[in-house]
Design a protein around this motif. Structure first.
Motif, PDB file in Angstrom:
ATOM      1  N   LYS A 196      43.372  43.114  39.855  1.00 38.99           N
ATOM      2  CA  LYS A 196      42.761  43.659  40.926  1.00 38.99           C
ATOM      3  C   LYS A 196      41.587  42.738  41.322  1.00 38.99           C
ATOM      4  N   THR A 197      40.957  42.130  40.278  1.00 40.18           N
ATOM      5  CA  THR A 197      39.972  41.102  40.566  1.00 40.18           C
ATOM      6  C   THR A 197      40.431  39.791  40.856  1.00 40.18           C
ATOM      7  N   ALA A 198      41.644  39.441  40.811  1.00 41.46           N
ATOM      8  CA  ALA A 198      42.336  38.038  40.987  1.00 41.46           C
ATOM      9  C   ALA A 198      42.872  38.423  42.175  1.00 41.46           C
ATOM     10  N   LEU A 199      43.143  39.435  42.822  1.00 39.31           N
ATOM     11  CA  LEU A 199      43.815  39.728  44.236  1.00 39.31           C
ATOM     12  C   LEU A 199      42.330  39.460  45.086  1.00 39.31           C
ATOM     13  N   VAL A 200      41.677  40.121  44.964  1.00 41.57           N
ATOM     14  CA  VAL A 200      40.177  40.174  45.403  1.00 41.57           C
ATOM     15  C   VAL A 200      39.604  38.651  45.545  1.00 41.57           C
TER      16      VAL A 200
END
Length: 270
Positions: A196-200
């Motif tokens: 999720k952090t990578a996508l954000v």
């Protein structure tokens, strides 16, 4: 000695400042200088955690306290080292293909390869240049934009969305294509929060590039869009490369670039 120290610090800290008006273009036929600067840039871009882990691994191998297996390193270290190596080689090969008959046309084989490797290393947030960026063709500029957007690694002196973000995104796409719930990298599963952090990070990075380019397009309608995108990504990735348009920008445009540099340095998630 002062010039040597200054450029060593500038390279390792991925600053890209040079004490010559032409940056490092006068050293375009000196592989030793380009190689030294590129090596310092790469080391600074790996991140201090990775350097400490690699140093400890090498030290333990030398005293025979550890089998010579790359898998003994931390997952983060392996991801960073492998991704950085792949990006360096792919970037150099891509730049050779794009500029073989362009800015690299006047060089022999050896100097073409050394300049391509140097360009691939410094575009990941260092900002030095040994060739005239204003003469690079559109394919070369697009490739450079991609490398600048990816940037260096977490905990390093560089910017960009980071190499580990790229790896996680690719792993997530592979998992989705294979209809798997778990995302794996180098034999290890990643927590959902990491994905999720990578996508954000990717979403915020692309949004910043879009808004920055839109603002500059309104303020500088006379400048080609590709050069504006290049300027925006260079600022967001704290790279410092330019096709030569920076000095001619209006004050409002320079403030937009200042804001992008600030965002790129503290990080979108922060």
């Amino acid at each position: 000695v002062f010039y040597a120290a200054f450029h060593s610090v500038s390279a390792f800290c991925n600053a890209g400042f040079a004490l010559w008006p032409a940056n490092l273009m006068t050293f375009d036929r000196q592989p030793l200088v380009l190689g030294t600067v590129a090596a310092l840039v790469v080391l600074g871009g790996l991140g201090f955690t990775v350097l400490i882990d690699l140093g400890a691994w090498i030290a333990r191998r030398r005293v025979g306290d550890l089998p010579p297996r790359f898998s003994r390193l931390a997952l983060h270290t392996r991801m960073v080292v492998l991704t950085s190596a792949v990006l360096l080689l792919v970037g150099a090969a891509g730049f050779l293909a794009c500029e073989w008959n362009g800015t690299l046309a006047g060089y022999g084989w050896g100097h073409r390869v050394s300049n391509a490797l140097f360009h691939s290393a410094i575009t990941r947030t260092a900002g030095f240049n040994a060739i005239d960026m204003g003469k690079v063709g559109e394919p070369g500029l697009l490739l450079t934009i991609g490398l600048m957007f990816i940037g260096a690694s977490p905990g390093s002196t560089g910017g960009g969305i980071k190499t580990t973000t790229l790896v996680v995104l690719i792993a997530a796409i592979r998992a989705l294509a294979a209809n798997r719930d778990a995302v794996h990298v180098l034999g290890r599963s990643l927590a959902a929060r990491v994905v999720k952090t990578a996508l954000v990070l990717f979403a915020l990075g692309t949004t910043a590039v879009f808004l920055g380019t839109l603002a500059l397009s309104i303020l500088e309608p006379q400048i080609p869009a590709l050069k504006l995108v290049f300027e925006v990504v260079s600022a967001l990735g704290t790279v410092g490369l330019s096709t030569g348009i920076t000095s001619g920008l209006c004050p409002a445009s320079k403030l937009v670039l200042c804001l992008l540099m600030f965002i790129g340095r503290v990080g979108p998630v922060t």
